[in-house]
Design a protein around this motif. Structure first.
Motif, PDB file in Angstrom:
ATOM      1  N   ARG A  11       0.832  -1.204   0.000  1.00  0.00           N
ATOM      2  CA  ARG A  11       0.000   0.000   0.000  1.00  0.00           C
ATOM      3  C   ARG A  11       0.868   1.255   0.000  1.00  0.00           C
ATOM      4  O   ARG A  11       0.612   2.209  -0.734  1.00  0.00           O
ATOM      5  CB  ARG A  11      -0.952  -0.003   1.191  1.00  0.00           C
ATOM      6  CG  ARG A  11      -1.831   1.241   1.167  1.00  0.00           C
ATOM      7  CD  ARG A  11      -2.817   1.301   2.283  1.00  0.00           C
ATOM      8  NE  ARG A  11      -3.427   2.604   2.291  1.00  0.00           N
ATOM      9  CZ  ARG A  11      -4.703   2.839   2.166  1.00  0.00           C
ATOM     10  NH1 ARG A  11      -5.545   1.847   2.056  1.00  0.00           N
ATOM     11  NH2 ARG A  11      -5.176   4.062   2.180  1.00  0.00           N
ATOM     12  N   GLN A  12       1.917   1.238   0.814  1.00  0.00           N
ATOM     13  CA  GLN A  12       2.818   2.384   0.867  1.00  0.00           C
ATOM     14  C   GLN A  12       3.473   2.613  -0.492  1.00  0.00           C
ATOM     15  O   GLN A  12       3.617   3.755  -0.935  1.00  0.00           O
ATOM     16  CB  GLN A  12       3.876   2.145   1.941  1.00  0.00           C
ATOM     17  CG  GLN A  12       4.797   3.310   2.160  1.00  0.00           C
ATOM     18  CD  GLN A  12       5.792   3.049   3.268  1.00  0.00           C
ATOM     19  OE1 GLN A  12       6.045   1.915   3.663  1.00  0.00           O
ATOM     20  NE2 GLN A  12       6.373   4.119   3.780  1.00  0.00           N
ATOM     21  N   LEU A  14       2.223   1.788  -3.458  1.00  0.00           N
ATOM     22  CA  LEU A  14       1.204   2.345  -4.350  1.00  0.00           C
ATOM     23  C   LEU A  14       0.982   3.830  -4.074  1.00  0.00           C
ATOM     24  O   LEU A  14       0.861   4.633  -4.997  1.00  0.00           O
ATOM     25  CB  LEU A  14      -0.109   1.583  -4.209  1.00  0.00           C
ATOM     26  CG  LEU A  14      -0.156   0.202  -4.848  1.00  0.00           C
ATOM     27  CD1 LEU A  14      -1.454  -0.512  -4.456  1.00  0.00           C
ATOM     28  CD2 LEU A  14      -0.050   0.303  -6.357  1.00  0.00           C
ATOM     29  N   GLU A  15       0.933   4.198  -2.778  1.00  0.00           N
ATOM     30  CA  GLU A  15       0.748   5.603  -2.421  1.00  0.00           C
ATOM     31  C   GLU A  15       1.902   6.456  -2.944  1.00  0.00           C
ATOM     32  O   GLU A  15       1.694   7.568  -3.421  1.00  0.00           O
ATOM     33  CB  GLU A  15       0.610   5.749  -0.907  1.00  0.00           C
ATOM     34  CG  GLU A  15      -0.703   5.205  -0.382  1.00  0.00           C
ATOM     35  CD  GLU A  15      -0.769   5.135   1.128  1.00  0.00           C
ATOM     36  OE1 GLU A  15       0.286   5.242   1.804  1.00  0.00           O
ATOM     37  OE2 GLU A  15      -1.886   4.945   1.638  1.00  0.00           O
ATOM     38  N   HIS A  25      -5.371   7.968  -8.784  1.00  0.00           N
ATOM     39  CA  HIS A  25      -6.246   7.438  -7.738  1.00  0.00           C
ATOM     40  C   HIS A  25      -7.661   7.344  -8.307  1.00  0.00           C
ATOM     41  O   HIS A  25      -8.343   8.343  -8.482  1.00  0.00           O
ATOM     42  CB  HIS A  25      -6.222   8.334  -6.501  1.00  0.00           C
ATOM     43  CG  HIS A  25      -6.896   7.703  -5.334  1.00  0.00           C
ATOM     44  ND1 HIS A  25      -6.178   7.176  -4.293  1.00  0.00           N
ATOM     45  CD2 HIS A  25      -8.189   7.470  -5.047  1.00  0.00           C
ATOM     46  CE1 HIS A  25      -7.019   6.667  -3.411  1.00  0.00           C
ATOM     47  NE2 HIS A  25      -8.248   6.845  -3.857  1.00  0.00           N
ATOM     48  N   LEU A  29      -8.043   1.566  -7.921  1.00  0.00           N
ATOM     49  CA  LEU A  29      -6.974   1.718  -6.940  1.00  0.00           C
ATOM     50  C   LEU A  29      -7.546   1.754  -5.525  1.00  0.00           C
ATOM     51  O   LEU A  29      -6.980   1.151  -4.611  1.00  0.00           O
ATOM     52  CB  LEU A  29      -6.165   2.975  -7.214  1.00  0.00           C
ATOM     53  CG  LEU A  29      -4.969   3.215  -6.300  1.00  0.00           C
ATOM     54  CD1 LEU A  29      -3.949   2.082  -6.404  1.00  0.00           C
ATOM     55  CD2 LEU A  29      -4.307   4.539  -6.621  1.00  0.00           C
ATOM     56  N   GLN A  30      -8.669   2.423  -5.341  1.00  0.00           N
ATOM     57  CA  GLN A  30      -9.288   2.471  -4.021  1.00  0.00           C
ATOM     58  C   GLN A  30      -9.690   1.066  -3.569  1.00  0.00           C
ATOM     59  O   GLN A  30      -9.530   0.714  -2.402  1.00  0.00           O
ATOM     60  CB  GLN A  30     -10.511   3.397  -4.008  1.00  0.00           C
ATOM     61  CG  GLN A  30     -11.105   3.583  -2.625  1.00  0.00           C
ATOM     62  CD  GLN A  30     -10.104   4.159  -1.636  1.00  0.00           C
ATOM     63  OE1 GLN A  30      -9.442   5.160  -1.922  1.00  0.00           O
ATOM     64  NE2 GLN A  30      -9.984   3.549  -0.478  1.00  0.00           N
ATOM     65  N   TYR A  33      -6.565  -0.575  -2.389  1.00  0.00           N
ATOM     66  CA  TYR A  33      -6.240  -0.047  -1.058  1.00  0.00           C
ATOM     67  C   TYR A  33      -7.104  -0.721   0.011  1.00  0.00           C
ATOM     68  O   TYR A  33      -6.593  -1.117   1.054  1.00  0.00           O
ATOM     69  CB  TYR A  33      -6.499   1.459  -0.998  1.00  0.00           C
ATOM     70  CG  TYR A  33      -5.427   2.355  -1.566  1.00  0.00           C
ATOM     71  CD1 TYR A  33      -4.157   1.894  -1.887  1.00  0.00           C
ATOM     72  CD2 TYR A  33      -5.691   3.697  -1.775  1.00  0.00           C
ATOM     73  CE1 TYR A  33      -3.192   2.746  -2.396  1.00  0.00           C
ATOM     74  CE2 TYR A  33      -4.728   4.560  -2.283  1.00  0.00           C
ATOM     75  CZ  TYR A  33      -3.482   4.074  -2.583  1.00  0.00           C
ATOM     76  OH  TYR A  33      -2.531   4.923  -3.079  1.00  0.00           O
ATOM     77  N   ASP A  34      -8.399  -0.802  -0.252  1.00  0.00           N
ATOM     78  CA  ASP A  34      -9.320  -1.382   0.731  1.00  0.00           C
ATOM     79  C   ASP A  34      -8.974  -2.848   1.021  1.00  0.00           C
ATOM     80  O   ASP A  34      -8.951  -3.273   2.178  1.00  0.00           O
ATOM     81  CB  ASP A  34     -10.773  -1.274   0.252  1.00  0.00           C
ATOM     82  CG  ASP A  34     -11.258   0.163   0.184  1.00  0.00           C
ATOM     83  OD1 ASP A  34     -10.624   1.055   0.799  1.00  0.00           O
ATOM     84  OD2 ASP A  34     -12.276   0.397  -0.497  1.00  0.00           O
ATOM     85  N   LEU A  36      -6.021  -4.319   0.554  1.00  0.00           N
ATOM     86  CA  LEU A  36      -4.734  -4.371   1.251  1.00  0.00           C
ATOM     87  C   LEU A  36      -4.889  -3.995   2.720  1.00  0.00           C
ATOM     88  O   LEU A  36      -4.256  -4.606   3.590  1.00  0.00           O
ATOM     89  CB  LEU A  36      -3.711  -3.457   0.574  1.00  0.00           C
ATOM     90  CG  LEU A  36      -3.149  -3.947  -0.753  1.00  0.00           C
ATOM     91  CD1 LEU A  36      -2.307  -2.848  -1.406  1.00  0.00           C
ATOM     92  CD2 LEU A  36      -2.324  -5.209  -0.568  1.00  0.00           C
ATOM     93  N   THR A  37      -5.724  -3.017   3.010  1.00  0.00           N
ATOM     94  CA  THR A  37      -5.966  -2.622   4.392  1.00  0.00           C
ATOM     95  C   THR A  37      -6.606  -3.773   5.162  1.00  0.00           C
ATOM     96  O   THR A  37      -6.195  -4.085   6.282  1.00  0.00           O
ATOM     97  CB  THR A  37      -6.865  -1.368   4.450  1.00  0.00           C
ATOM     98  OG1 THR A  37      -6.180  -0.290   3.800  1.00  0.00           O
ATOM     99  CG2 THR A  37      -7.184  -0.977   5.879  1.00  0.00           C
ATOM    100  N   ASN A  40      -4.027  -6.453   5.706  1.00  0.00           N
ATOM    101  CA  ASN A  40      -3.074  -6.018   6.725  1.00  0.00           C
ATOM    102  C   ASN A  40      -3.661  -6.180   8.126  1.00  0.00           C
ATOM    103  O   ASN A  40      -2.967  -6.625   9.045  1.00  0.00           O
ATOM    104  CB  ASN A  40      -2.655  -4.567   6.495  1.00  0.00           C
ATOM    105  CG  ASN A  40      -1.576  -4.143   7.460  1.00  0.00           C
ATOM    106  OD1 ASN A  40      -0.517  -4.733   7.513  1.00  0.00           O
ATOM    107  ND2 ASN A  40      -1.860  -3.113   8.240  1.00  0.00           N
TER     108      ASN A  40
END
Length: 59
Positions: A11-12, A14-15, A25, A29-30, A33-34, A36-37, A40
């Motif tokens: 995630r880092q 990608l950011e 974005h 991509l969102q 992110y979701d 991956l969060t 994690n």
């Protein structure tokens, strides 16, 4: 030393690429992110559970 899980590192990364204007974005991509969060959070939960089990077995 604090180590990050692979989902957090991804995630880092990608950011970073979004900040460098290499990625846009958008909804896709969102969604990444979701996911991956979420992954994690599961990894951190399991890491804490393993640590707790190790401590309890040493008592």
């Amino acid at each position: 030393m604090i180590s990050k899980s692979l989902p957090a590192v991804l995630r880092q990364s990608l950011e970073y690429h979004v900040n460098e204007s290499q990625l846009t974005h958008d909804d896709e991509l969102q969604g990444i992110y979701d996911r991956l969060t979420n992954l994690n959070e599961k990894v951190e939960f399991l890491k804490n559970k393993i640590k707790s089990n190790r401590q309890n077995s040493n008592v």
